[in-house]
Write a protein that holds these residues in place. Structure first.
Motif, PDB file in Angstrom:
ATOM      1  N   VAL A 382      -9.142  18.422  -4.609  1.00 47.95           N
ATOM      2  CA  VAL A 382      -8.392  17.204  -4.916  1.00 47.95           C
ATOM      3  C   VAL A 382      -7.508  17.437  -6.140  1.00 47.95           C
ATOM      4  O   VAL A 382      -7.977  17.953  -7.161  1.00 47.95           O
ATOM      5  N   TYR A 383      -6.252  17.051  -6.034  1.00 48.17           N
ATOM      6  CA  TYR A 383      -5.321  17.132  -7.167  1.00 48.17           C
ATOM      7  C   TYR A 383      -4.825  15.729  -7.489  1.00 48.17           C
ATOM      8  O   TYR A 383      -4.441  14.962  -6.606  1.00 48.17           O
ATOM      9  N   GLU A 384      -4.835  15.375  -8.804  1.00 49.91           N
ATOM     10  CA  GLU A 384      -4.319  14.100  -9.261  1.00 49.91           C
ATOM     11  C   GLU A 384      -3.327  14.325 -10.389  1.00 49.91           C
ATOM     12  O   GLU A 384      -3.589  15.115 -11.305  1.00 49.91           O
ATOM     13  N   ARG A 385      -2.205  13.640 -10.319  1.00 48.27           N
ATOM     14  CA  ARG A 385      -1.238  13.638 -11.402  1.00 48.27           C
ATOM     15  C   ARG A 385      -1.535  12.442 -12.290  1.00 48.27           C
ATOM     16  O   ARG A 385      -1.578  11.300 -11.822  1.00 48.27           O
ATOM     17  N   SER A 391       2.436   3.012 -16.586  1.00 46.11           N
ATOM     18  CA  SER A 391       3.575   3.308 -15.722  1.00 46.11           C
ATOM     19  C   SER A 391       3.395   2.750 -14.319  1.00 46.11           C
ATOM     20  O   SER A 391       4.364   2.484 -13.613  1.00 46.11           O
ATOM     21  N   GLY A 392       2.136   2.579 -13.903  1.00 45.91           N
ATOM     22  CA  GLY A 392       1.875   2.085 -12.558  1.00 45.91           C
ATOM     23  C   GLY A 392       2.020   3.136 -11.477  1.00 45.91           C
ATOM     24  O   GLY A 392       1.827   2.852 -10.302  1.00 45.91           O
ATOM     25  N   ARG A 393       2.354   4.378 -11.852  1.00 44.47           N
ATOM     26  CA  ARG A 393       2.531   5.440 -10.865  1.00 44.47           C
ATOM     27  C   ARG A 393       1.206   6.187 -10.637  1.00 44.47           C
ATOM     28  O   ARG A 393       0.422   6.377 -11.558  1.00 44.47           O
ATOM     29  N   GLU A 394       0.984   6.591  -9.394  1.00 45.36           N
ATOM     30  CA  GLU A 394      -0.213   7.347  -9.038  1.00 45.36           C
ATOM     31  C   GLU A 394       0.160   8.381  -7.990  1.00 45.36           C
ATOM     32  O   GLU A 394       0.982   8.128  -7.113  1.00 45.36           O
ATOM     33  N   PHE A 395      -0.474   9.551  -8.088  1.00 40.51           N
ATOM     34  CA  PHE A 395      -0.318  10.567  -7.047  1.00 40.51           C
ATOM     35  C   PHE A 395      -1.631  11.307  -6.881  1.00 40.51           C
ATOM     36  O   PHE A 395      -2.261  11.723  -7.855  1.00 40.51           O
ATOM     37  N   ARG A 396      -2.040  11.463  -5.640  1.00 39.50           N
ATOM     38  CA  ARG A 396      -3.301  12.138  -5.330  1.00 39.50           C
ATOM     39  C   ARG A 396      -3.135  12.904  -4.018  1.00 39.50           C
ATOM     40  O   ARG A 396      -2.603  12.364  -3.034  1.00 39.50           O
ATOM     41  N   ALA A 397      -3.585  14.149  -3.994  1.00 40.32           N
ATOM     42  CA  ALA A 397      -3.509  14.981  -2.796  1.00 40.32           C
ATOM     43  C   ALA A 397      -4.872  15.620  -2.553  1.00 40.32           C
ATOM     44  O   ALA A 397      -5.543  16.054  -3.494  1.00 40.32           O
ATOM     45  N   THR A 398      -5.280  15.667  -1.285  1.00 42.28           N
ATOM     46  CA  THR A 398      -6.595  16.180  -0.921  1.00 42.28           C
ATOM     47  C   THR A 398      -6.472  17.113   0.280  1.00 42.28           C
ATOM     48  O   THR A 398      -5.737  16.822   1.233  1.00 42.28           O
ATOM     49  N   VAL A 399      -7.190  18.217   0.215  1.00 38.81           N
ATOM     50  CA  VAL A 399      -7.353  19.107   1.365  1.00 38.81           C
ATOM     51  C   VAL A 399      -8.848  19.338   1.545  1.00 38.81           C
ATOM     52  O   VAL A 399      -9.544  19.687   0.586  1.00 38.81           O
ATOM     53  N   SER A 400      -9.351  19.120   2.773  1.00 34.62           N
ATOM     54  CA  SER A 400     -10.791  19.267   2.997  1.00 34.62           C
ATOM     55  C   SER A 400     -11.060  19.899   4.355  1.00 34.62           C
ATOM     56  O   SER A 400     -10.237  19.820   5.276  1.00 34.62           O
ATOM     57  N   HIS A 401     -12.228  20.521   4.439  1.00 35.46           N
ATOM     58  CA  HIS A 401     -12.676  21.125   5.689  1.00 35.46           C
ATOM     59  C   HIS A 401     -14.181  20.915   5.792  1.00 35.46           C
ATOM     60  O   HIS A 401     -14.926  21.141   4.828  1.00 35.46           O
ATOM     61  N   GLN A 443      -4.129  15.274   2.986  1.00 37.47           N
ATOM     62  CA  GLN A 443      -3.664  13.919   2.702  1.00 37.47           C
ATOM     63  C   GLN A 443      -2.990  13.860   1.342  1.00 37.47           C
ATOM     64  O   GLN A 443      -3.426  14.516   0.388  1.00 37.47           O
ATOM     65  N   ALA A 444      -1.925  13.088   1.253  1.00 37.12           N
ATOM     66  CA  ALA A 444      -1.234  12.849  -0.024  1.00 37.12           C
ATOM     67  C   ALA A 444      -0.857  11.382  -0.102  1.00 37.12           C
ATOM     68  O   ALA A 444      -0.345  10.807   0.873  1.00 37.12           O
ATOM     69  N   ASP A 445      -1.115  10.750  -1.269  1.00 40.81           N
ATOM     70  CA  ASP A 445      -0.810   9.333  -1.478  1.00 40.81           C
ATOM     71  C   ASP A 445      -0.048   9.176  -2.788  1.00 40.81           C
ATOM     72  O   ASP A 445      -0.373   9.822  -3.800  1.00 40.81           O
ATOM     73  N   TYR A 446       0.933   8.278  -2.776  1.00 36.36           N
ATOM     74  CA  TYR A 446       1.761   8.063  -3.958  1.00 36.36           C
ATOM     75  C   TYR A 446       2.010   6.566  -4.135  1.00 36.36           C
ATOM     76  O   TYR A 446       2.240   5.837  -3.154  1.00 36.36           O
ATOM     77  N   VAL A 447       1.944   6.111  -5.392  1.00 40.83           N
ATOM     78  CA  VAL A 447       2.201   4.714  -5.743  1.00 40.83           C
ATOM     79  C   VAL A 447       3.325   4.674  -6.760  1.00 40.83           C
ATOM     80  O   VAL A 447       3.298   5.421  -7.756  1.00 40.83           O
ATOM     81  N   GLN A 448       4.319   3.809  -6.530  1.00 37.55           N
ATOM     82  CA  GLN A 448       5.488   3.705  -7.403  1.00 37.55           C
ATOM     83  C   GLN A 448       5.839   2.231  -7.630  1.00 37.55           C
ATOM     84  O   GLN A 448       6.020   1.483  -6.669  1.00 37.55           O
ATOM     85  N   PRO A 449       5.917   1.774  -8.898  1.00 35.95           N
ATOM     86  CA  PRO A 449       6.409   0.407  -9.130  1.00 35.95           C
ATOM     87  C   PRO A 449       7.835   0.259  -8.596  1.00 35.95           C
ATOM     88  O   PRO A 449       8.667   1.159  -8.748  1.00 35.95           O
ATOM     89  N   LEU A 450       8.111  -0.875  -7.969  1.00 36.35           N
ATOM     90  CA  LEU A 450       9.425  -1.096  -7.365  1.00 36.35           C
ATOM     91  C   LEU A 450       9.698  -2.584  -7.301  1.00 36.35           C
ATOM     92  O   LEU A 450       8.886  -3.342  -6.758  1.00 36.35           O
ATOM     93  N   TRP A 451      10.871  -3.004  -7.857  1.00 32.88           N
ATOM     94  CA  TRP A 451      11.308  -4.398  -7.789  1.00 32.88           C
ATOM     95  C   TRP A 451      10.210  -5.351  -8.277  1.00 32.88           C
ATOM     96  O   TRP A 451       9.887  -6.342  -7.642  1.00 32.88           O
ATOM     97  N   GLU A 452       9.608  -5.008  -9.406  1.00 29.46           N
ATOM     98  CA  GLU A 452       8.529  -5.786 -10.005  1.00 29.46           C
ATOM     99  C   GLU A 452       7.316  -5.903  -9.086  1.00 29.46           C
ATOM    100  O   GLU A 452       6.478  -6.786  -9.238  1.00 29.46           O
ATOM    101  N   GLY A 453       7.247  -5.015  -8.124  1.00 28.67           N
ATOM    102  CA  GLY A 453       6.104  -4.937  -7.241  1.00 28.67           C
ATOM    103  C   GLY A 453       5.584  -3.515  -7.190  1.00 28.67           C
ATOM    104  O   GLY A 453       5.747  -2.739  -8.138  1.00 28.67           O
ATOM    105  N   LYS A 454       4.968  -3.136  -6.097  1.00 28.85           N
ATOM    106  CA  LYS A 454       4.366  -1.815  -5.974  1.00 28.85           C
ATOM    107  C   LYS A 454       4.588  -1.285  -4.566  1.00 28.85           C
ATOM    108  O   LYS A 454       4.354  -1.991  -3.574  1.00 28.85           O
ATOM    109  N   LEU A 455       5.061  -0.040  -4.496  1.00 31.31           N
ATOM    110  CA  LEU A 455       5.259   0.635  -3.224  1.00 31.31           C
ATOM    111  C   LEU A 455       4.227   1.745  -3.088  1.00 31.31           C
ATOM    112  O   LEU A 455       4.088   2.580  -3.971  1.00 31.31           O
ATOM    113  N   GLU A 456       3.501   1.743  -1.973  1.00 33.91           N
ATOM    114  CA  GLU A 456       2.513   2.779  -1.681  1.00 33.91           C
ATOM    115  C   GLU A 456       2.935   3.509  -0.411  1.00 33.91           C
ATOM    116  O   GLU A 456       3.313   2.886   0.576  1.00 33.91           O
ATOM    117  N   THR A 457       2.842   4.809  -0.446  1.00 36.66           N
ATOM    118  CA  THR A 457       3.199   5.601   0.723  1.00 36.66           C
ATOM    119  C   THR A 457       2.343   6.854   0.765  1.00 36.66           C
ATOM    120  O   THR A 457       1.776   7.275  -0.254  1.00 36.66           O
TER     121      THR A 457
END
Length: 792
Positions: A382-385, A391-401, A443-457
């Motif tokens: 697992v990698y986390e930035r 800042s409200g930003r998040e990034f997390r990536a996971t590789v598993s077997h 899997q990779a997930d990212y969260v970014q503040p946007l337009w006074e809200g939050k975008l998750e992708t």
């Protein structure tokens, strides 16, 4: 709250300082107060990973651009706080030892009070070795939020010494069947381990309850989560170790029939590095018996079957991991391995008679000795930035077997013409099953503040393969040679790939929180029966929208509304067309023509906190297109049980969950789910339509007795539940536990009596156009467990 090690003297000093903090803030911040109109700013501080309230956290209010606080307070026992401020724009800072500083910027106070809802703070695992903050809070076995509920197994005494299946049996909305399969509000569910698809989830009894940190149940997950699972998602979070320094726990459980469960956990943590590990040994013998009666109307036959069984299960489970923080990066490794040796014995006796004359038509006894070796391995990186806290930003990536290898050998003796196993067998059979399951996830997930809200992708890939090789042989009486049975032996390959991406946008409007998203999943399925060359390939793209609205009516009341579209894909063992003839009169057959189920799920909920009482109510409705159920057909005195797609099923119901402290020495935790299910299988015939109500209820009562003894009673009741061709009868039981703590809560002794009245059993009835059947299965469920634990 984090618990740190220190001397009693230090703890007392800290306790006195904490008690002076509110007065200190009151004196400090009341000096510059003005006569302006002031409004309340309220909220609740919770732990980001457990959702538990964070008590005594410092909350300070700053004017925009200022470095000096104008007001401040500390949270109470429930993590709640209240501040007063005149109209303006502010910044709020939340600070507590062991957590990252949390800031809320551009808070506008206008002409009304402000409710900030819940503020989640993230543990940093940086704690002062010479300071201890230790409190004996009321147990919080269950907490609820907008997603669902979180269960803390260590807060339920009857879980001590048990397995993950035992924990789930005591969990609201969850039902555990006699074969260990899990349903949520009467439907199947997607089970994750540490948020990941894992081969560990194929056998939940291999995980000890002591290794479970929390269980998160999400009945109506949004687009961030896999669309798989009719009833929702159950995420099992394993313990990893968060306390600074070196610490751990040992626990030993002994029960009647020489049941044994021994566990040890260790972890070591510094500011930037942590390593943890746990080992569990489990010896769990059990016995059981069952009986069934089937009446066949077209040939006036009656089948009676009786079975006695016993099992001895030995398991070794190790979970381990480490994490390292460097700069703004955090890298973690998580792993688990399980070795299981299982020995089973089944004595099945069958008799067929004529219902008119009572004449015997057929009888035999079948003795099955089975040895099973299982090996499971799970690894994840697992990698986390780590961005700035505000800042409200998040990034997390996971590789598993994950990998599971199962090998099962059966030796069967058959005694034709008698229901006893006396003398020499008249026939001998043997079978070998070699099964290999593998699951790869990226899997990779990212969260970014946007337009006074939050975008998750995010993006996710799941690749699974199942290789099942089954060989069935009969010994030829004259030559003594073993002959393969090609009509039964089979080698089945199943591979699937799911490629997914999602997008969610969330925004808050004063007291209203809204989010909407969509998930796309491309599915590729390939199956092949090597014996015949028969192949089944599927390729389909689906979109799964989700919506969520949460309205904070007052500081302690909220209303939610959620929707999600979901899918349940048939697994390899359901698609394999070859017959399982472990019982020659009751044959299970797969169905390669099965299609996925598609689910539309709706939920409306209300939550209120009244003093020491939390009440949650949820109305839910679920519509399933292509619902999969097992259909039984009777041909020539043999029943064939095969999964099939029905037209639809509909389930609607009400769920109530309450947690309350009646007195300081008495806590109650109660839940009930009442639902009605309608099954329409008219596409298969008029006899495959059914409807009915069902109810699941659980109650846990904990009393603090004199001499620091805790008494906990846990009761469960499941009302009859319908299927396409019948129903399961009611199930109910009561567990009781006593616990005594020693040496400043470092040691504990726990005595548990499971199923006090010996009432836990599985019973039911099935009907068809030419038959009726009843069954009764009783596994040993009443036993004592004595557990001793020590923290160091």
């Amino acid at each position: 709250m984090h618990h740190l090690q220190a001397t009693n003297h230090t703890k007392g000093c800290v306790g006195r300082w904490v008690s002076w903090i509110p007065l200190f803030y009151l004196i400090l911040f009341s000096l510059p107060a003005t006569a302006q109109s002031q409004y309340e700013i309220t909220g609740q501080v919770i732990d980001d990973s457990t959702n538990a309230p964070v008590s005594y956290a410092q909350v300070a209010l700053y004017r925009k651009g200022a470095s000096k606080a104008i007001s401040g307070t500390v949270t109470d026992d429930q993590g709640r706080f209240t501040l007063l401020a005149p109209p303006g724009t502010y910044r709020i800072a939340v600070v507590f030892v062991g957590y990252r500083k949390k800031q809320l910027k551009n808070l506008v106070v206008g002409e009304d009070d402000q409710d900030l809802g819940t503020i989640a703070v993230v543990s940093t695992a940086r704690q002062l070795e010479e300071v201890v903050v230790r409190g004996k809070a009321a147990p919080k076995a269950i907490t609820t939020d907008v997603d669902g509920l979180t269960v803390r197994p260590d807060q339920t005494l009857t879980n001590t010494g048990g397995s993950l299946l035992d924990v789930l049996r005591n969990t609201p909305s969850v039902n555990v069947s006699q074969d260990g399969s899990i349903s949520l509000r009467g439907s199947g569910t997607n089970i994750l381990i540490n948020g990941r698809n894992s081969a560990l989830a194929t056998d939940l009894e291999q995980l000890p309850a002591s290794a479970i940190k929390s269980i998160k149940i999400i009945n109506n997950p949004n687009a961030k989560y896999d669309a798989s699972g009719t009833g929702g998602i159950i995420n099992i979070e394993l313990k990893k170790g968060a306390d600074r320094g070196t610490n751990g726990k040992v626990e030993y459980t002994l029960g009647n029939r020489y049941r044994m469960n021994a566990n040890v956990r260790l972890n070591h943590r510094t500011d930037n590095f942590g390593v943890y590990g746990g080992y569990s040994f489990r010896r769990w013998p059990r016995v059981g018996n069952s009986n069934s009666t089937r009446l066949t109307f077209d040939n006036d036959q009656r089948l009676d079957q009786w079975e006695d069984s016993r099992r001895n299960d030995l398991e070794h489970t190790v979970n381990y991991g480490a994490d390292y923080t460097f700069g703004n990066n955090k890298l973690s490794y998580e792993g688990a391995v399980n070795f299981e040796d299982e020995e089973d014995f089944e004595n099945n006796r069958s008799r067929v008679t004529n219902t008119e004359t009572g004449a015997e038509i057929l009888q035999y006894s079948r003795l099955n000795n089975e040895v099973e070796d299982n090996y499971t391995l799970d690894n994840a990186l697992v990698y986390e930035r780590l961005f700035d806290n505000d800042s409200g930003r998040e990034f997390r990536a996971t590789v598993s077997h994950s990998y599971r290898d199962q090998n099962e050998v059966q030796n069967i003796d058959v005694y034709n013409g008698q229901v006893t196993s006396e003398g020499s067998p008249t026939g001998r059979q043997r079978a070998n099953t070699d099964e290999l399951n593998q699951t790869f996830v990226a899997q990779a997930d990212y969260v970014q503040p946007l337009w006074e809200g939050k975008l998750e992708t995010g993006l996710k890939t799941i690749i699974r393969s199942f290789d099942t090789d089954y060989r069935y042989e009969i010994r030829e009486a004259r030559s003594g040679a073993w002959e393969n049975q090609p009509n039964t032996s089979n080698h089945f390959l199943y591979d699937d790939q799911v490629y997914a991406g999602y997008l969610i946008y969330s925004h808050s409007f004063h007291r209203l929180d809204l989010s909407a998203g969509v998930r796309a999943e491309q599915t590729l399925v390939d199956t092949k029966l090597l014996n015949t060359g028969e192949a089944n390939n599927q390729n389909y793209l689906n979109f799964f929208p989700s919506f969520r609205a949460l309205y904070h009516v007052t500081d302690n009341q909220s209303v939610k509304l959620t929707y999600s579209r979901r899918i349940d894909r048939p697994g390899g063992w359901r698609l394999n067309p070859f017959a399982d003839i472990s019982d020659s009169l009751n044959v299970r057959v797969g169905n390669p023509a099965l299609r996925p189920e598609y689910i539309n799920s709706y939920e409306a909920g209300y939550h209120v906190t009244l003093g020491q009482t939390d009440l949650t109510s949820n109305l839910f409705y679920r519509q399933v297109k292509g619902d999969v159920d097992y259909i039984v057909r009777l041909e020539n005195g043999i029943s064939y049980r095969q999964p099939a797609n029905l037209n639809t099923s509909k389930t609607f119901g009400l769920e109530l969950i309450g947690v309350t402290e009646i007195f300081s020495w008495w806590n109650l935790n109660a839940s009930t789910t009442l639902f009605r299910t309608q099954v329409d299988g008219s596409n298969l015939g008029q006899n495959f339509t059914n409807k009915g109500y069902s109810l699941n209820a659980r109650l846990t009562s904990e009393l603090q007795l004199p001499m620091d003894v805790s008494l906990q009673l846990t009761g469960s009741y499941s009302a009859p539940e319908i299927e396409a061709q019948g129903r399961d009868f009611a199930r109910y039981y009561l567990d009781a536990s006593l616990q005594r703590r020693f040496f400043n809560d470092k040691a504990n002794v726990n005595l548990t009596l499971r199923d006090v009245f010996n009432t836990r059993r599985f019973r039911g009835e099935n009907f068809g156009p030419n038959f009726s059947q009843t069954f009764n299965y009783k596994r040993e469920s009443r036993y004592f467990l004595l557990s001793v634990g020590y923290n160091f």
